[in-house]
Design an enzyme around this catalytic site. Sequence first.
Site, PDB file in Angstrom:
ATOM      1  N   CYS A  85      63.784  54.475  65.375  1.00  0.00           N
ATOM      2  CA  CYS A  85      62.732  54.456  65.625  1.00  0.00           C
ATOM      3  C   CYS A  85      62.558  53.133  67.079  1.00  0.00           C
ATOM      4  CB  CYS A  85      61.242  54.399  64.878  1.00  0.00           C
ATOM      5  SG  CYS A  85      60.190  55.341  65.642  1.00  0.00           S
ATOM      6  N   HIS A 201      62.846  59.001  61.024  1.00  0.00           N
ATOM      7  CA  HIS A 201      63.060  57.769  60.290  1.00  0.00           C
ATOM      8  C   HIS A 201      63.282  58.894  58.817  1.00  0.00           C
ATOM      9  CE1 HIS A 201      59.688  55.859  62.546  1.00  0.00           C
ATOM     10  NE2 HIS A 201      59.966  56.944  63.163  1.00  0.00           N
ATOM     11  N   GLU A 203      63.172  57.193  55.648  1.00  0.00           N
ATOM     12  CA  GLU A 203      62.266  57.266  55.075  1.00  0.00           C
ATOM     13  C   GLU A 203      61.611  57.815  54.703  1.00  0.00           C
ATOM     14  OE1 GLU A 203      62.456  55.594  58.113  1.00  0.00           O
ATOM     15  OE2 GLU A 203      60.362  54.430  58.841  1.00  0.00           O
TER      16      GLU A 203
END
Lengths: 227, 80
Positions: A85, A201, A203
């Site tokens: 990002c 993302h 994560e």
Amino acid sequence: MKSSVITFPGSNCDRDMDVALKKFGFKNNMVWHDDNELPKSDLVVLPGGFSYGDYLRCGSMASKSRIMQSVINFANSGGLVMGICNGFQILVETGLVPGVLLRNRYLEFICKNVFVKLHNKENIYFKHLDKDVLKFHIAHNEGNYFCTKDQLKEIEDNNQIAVYYCDDKGQIEDQFNPNGSIKNIAGIFNKKKNVLGMMPHPERMIDQSLSGEDGSLFFKNLINNIK
Amino acid sequence: MKVSAIITLKKDVLDPQGKVIHQALDGMGFSSVNEVRQGKYFEIDVKENDPKKAKEIVENMCSKLLANLVIEDYKIIETQ
């Protein structure tokens, strides 16, 4: 395996990334942007967020911060650097990966789950992954990947496209392109494929009860590939 | 010495903000607009009295930080 997550003023996914890396076995260090030296690392992550308040252009100020010279040297010597990002925006501003990230085509902040298709697995990030289509999360205002025609040809010739936006079956079409990126590009590599920048993302997809497990697959696979 | 620089998107780069501003102007009755392109303007006070040198310094700043040359062009418009 040791990792380092760089925290810039305005980063806000740095701790999520820390949690994800530790969950899958990395010994992670949080590194402040104003430090000179990068700790010994097998992987360096530039996290998401709004470094320096997105002043001037997203990622531009962070790309000139003190720690970045060490990160650039690390990447140029073959070290693994992943930018997610805002981290991707920082990577393009350093020139480690080609292109730029413009404002989303409909000028709106996009926050949703998307599917991405892996372009190829001949790299340390995706090698041995069972799935070709992964469900990740995006949350950005400037994720509209753009590059010149010459750059695009070079990127394609060198197989540098990492992931495309697609649907759950892996179809890469404009209707599944959330932000207007050229060719539905969601992430790219540098030439040597040791540097990966992507808008989605992983994560945020490490817990079934919260979101999904495709990020878990990614991180488990990554640490095994690095070992 | 003050040096001014304008950063604009290159011609072949889509400028969605410019497009929306154009639409808004249309809606307000400014029907004579062909196109709007949005850019950035910098006024930099440089510790240098030679206009040529001051311009060179700001050009260097533009190419290294103020503009991203993949999508943007810069122009030094004024020194005083």
